[in-house]
Design a protein around this motif. Sequence first.
Motif, mmCIF file in Angstrom:
data_model
loop_
_atom_site.group_PDB
_atom_site.id
_atom_site.type_symbol
_atom_site.label_atom_id
_atom_site.label_comp_id
_atom_site.label_asym_id
_atom_site.label_seq_id
_atom_site.Cartn_x
_atom_site.Cartn_y
_atom_site.Cartn_z
ATOM 1 N N ALA A 151 0.827 -1.210 0.000
ATOM 2 C CA ALA A 151 0.000 0.000 0.000
ATOM 3 C C ALA A 151 0.859 1.257 0.000
ATOM 4 C CB ALA A 151 -0.926 -0.011 1.210
ATOM 5 N N ARG A 191 -4.944 4.410 0.526
ATOM 6 C CA ARG A 191 -6.029 5.377 0.678
ATOM 7 C C ARG A 191 -5.518 6.788 0.420
ATOM 8 N NH1 ARG A 191 -9.019 4.576 6.253
ATOM 9 N NH2 ARG A 191 -10.163 6.347 5.344
ATOM 10 N N LEU A 192 -6.448 7.693 0.215
ATOM 11 C CA LEU A 192 -6.124 9.080 -0.092
ATOM 12 C C LEU A 192 -5.958 9.864 1.204
ATOM 13 C CD1 LEU A 192 -5.858 11.128 -2.443
ATOM 14 C CD2 LEU A 192 -8.311 11.575 -2.175
ATOM 15 N N ALA A 194 -4.691 9.061 4.009
ATOM 16 C CA ALA A 194 -4.979 8.305 5.227
ATOM 17 C C ALA A 194 -4.125 7.041 5.246
ATOM 18 C CB ALA A 194 -6.463 7.937 5.299
ATOM 19 N N PRO A 196 -3.497 3.105 5.156
ATOM 20 C CA PRO A 196 -4.189 2.179 4.245
ATOM 21 C C PRO A 196 -5.274 1.370 4.934
ATOM 22 C CG PRO A 196 -2.022 1.336 4.828
ATOM 23 C CD PRO A 196 -2.078 2.747 5.348
ATOM 24 N N PHE A 197 -6.190 0.895 4.115
ATOM 25 C CA PHE A 197 -7.090 -0.166 4.547
ATOM 26 C C PHE A 197 -6.217 -1.391 4.761
ATOM 27 C CE2 PHE A 197 -9.470 -3.973 3.643
ATOM 28 C CZ PHE A 197 -10.732 -3.768 4.174
ATOM 29 N N ARG A 307 -9.523 6.381 -5.719
ATOM 30 C CA ARG A 307 -9.188 6.624 -4.313
ATOM 31 C C ARG A 307 -10.308 7.383 -3.606
ATOM 32 N NH1 ARG A 307 -3.452 6.317 -2.829
ATOM 33 N NH2 ARG A 307 -2.238 5.586 -4.600
ATOM 34 N N VAL A 310 -12.961 4.971 -2.760
ATOM 35 C CA VAL A 310 -12.591 4.181 -1.573
ATOM 36 C C VAL A 310 -12.941 4.953 -0.308
ATOM 37 C CG1 VAL A 310 -10.629 3.287 -0.248
ATOM 38 C CG2 VAL A 310 -10.797 2.796 -2.698
ATOM 39 N N GLU A 311 -12.579 6.238 -0.288
ATOM 40 C CA GLU A 311 -12.853 7.051 0.901
ATOM 41 C C GLU A 311 -14.354 7.209 1.133
ATOM 42 O OE1 GLU A 311 -10.466 7.841 3.088
ATOM 43 O OE2 GLU A 311 -9.378 6.593 1.635
ATOM 44 N N ILE A 314 -15.565 3.858 2.683
ATOM 45 C CA ILE A 314 -15.121 3.674 4.068
ATOM 46 C C ILE A 314 -15.839 4.658 4.981
ATOM 47 C CG2 ILE A 314 -13.137 3.900 5.622
ATOM 48 C CD1 ILE A 314 -11.408 2.717 3.388
ATOM 49 N N ASP A 334 -7.338 0.469 11.553
ATOM 50 C CA ASP A 334 -7.413 1.579 12.510
ATOM 51 C C ASP A 334 -6.821 1.229 13.871
ATOM 52 O OD1 ASP A 334 -8.559 3.227 10.640
ATOM 53 O OD2 ASP A 334 -10.587 3.159 11.474
#
Length: 375
Positions: A151, A191-192, A194, A196-197, A307, A310-311, A314, A334
């Motif tokens: 990632a 992730r953008l 942030a 990563p997942f 991206r 994705v955000e 989530i 997280d």
Amino acid sequence: MPARRVTSHTIANSEIIFMADDKLVFRRDAIHAYCRALFEKAGWSPRDAAITADHLVAADLSGHPSHGMGMVPAYVDAIERGALKPSNTLSEKLRAGALLVLNGDTALGQVAGHDATEAALKIAGEHGIALVNLIQAHHIGRIGTYAEQAAAAGMIGLFWVNVVTTRPAVAPFGGREKRYGTNPQAIGIPRLGAQPFLLDFATSRIAVGKTRVAWLAGRKVTFGALLDRDGRPTDDPNVIFPDSTGAVTPFGEHKGYGLAMVSELLSSILGGGETIAESRDKETIHNSMLAIVIDPAKFADIAGDWRARVERFIGWVKSSAPSEGSKEVLAPGDPEFRARAEAGDKVSYDPGSWTVIADAGRRVGLADAQIPKPL
């Protein structure tokens, strides 16, 4: 106020008695330097020692001491037996377009996993996708590390791993005899703006290393995560450490059991690695890992601003009102990233774990002055 629990263990031929709730706190950089010094003293290069230290300390900071410095004594055991040595390195078994099979040859696992993932990233950058199978490496540690590595390079990584040893740990769904390892899986998605997942889990209800940590700290585990020798659910880690008469159970009953079998087969069969049913080495843990890495940049013309999507997804999931007993909905990864933020520049160990971690350094020849002292 409840009474503090007192526990004792015989470690390094000495009985260690301590309060189970005690924690020894160290500076992160001191532990990192100690780990590097230990592996360099044992014969690995500064580069390989640094990769290993990065991996182990990050696992501790992420709230996963089962895969952190607490594994070092087991690695030193393997070094002393001659099973783990610096001369063991990766070699290619197969290279064909986006496919690569690497023979781990019982190489130091964290380095083997790192280098296999780097190879996958390079191939995916060229072909859009990579399938890399690392077979027969020594214990490669926390699988989420490799998902994070992918990632961080802007790529999506999927990983399946088996655990080959003549000492299986997990009973299959419906059984009480141990038949396979904790067989973890991990997925990382960038992730953008942030972290990563990051989905990273053992297919057992509890990692074997977490039973070791609980045993050393004098704590119980979740009831039903373990079976005793008669197949009865228990919360006593003594059925795994030190006598190994019990078994770990699969998470999610038949679902975790099925995923464990998938990890075993995908990581070992095509590349010529062993399954646990074929294990030949009676002492050494081997991991095989199947990595599929995808370069999302190759989908740019059709994926659009993926991206941002994705955000959106989530954010939509996390906007759910929390259930009773929960403060909020978290995304996968997280808890680990928050644990690191909260730890800052400190890392802590229970006294039982630290006793064997410190002794591991002495066993490879480090002087007492090279072993960190708690703050």
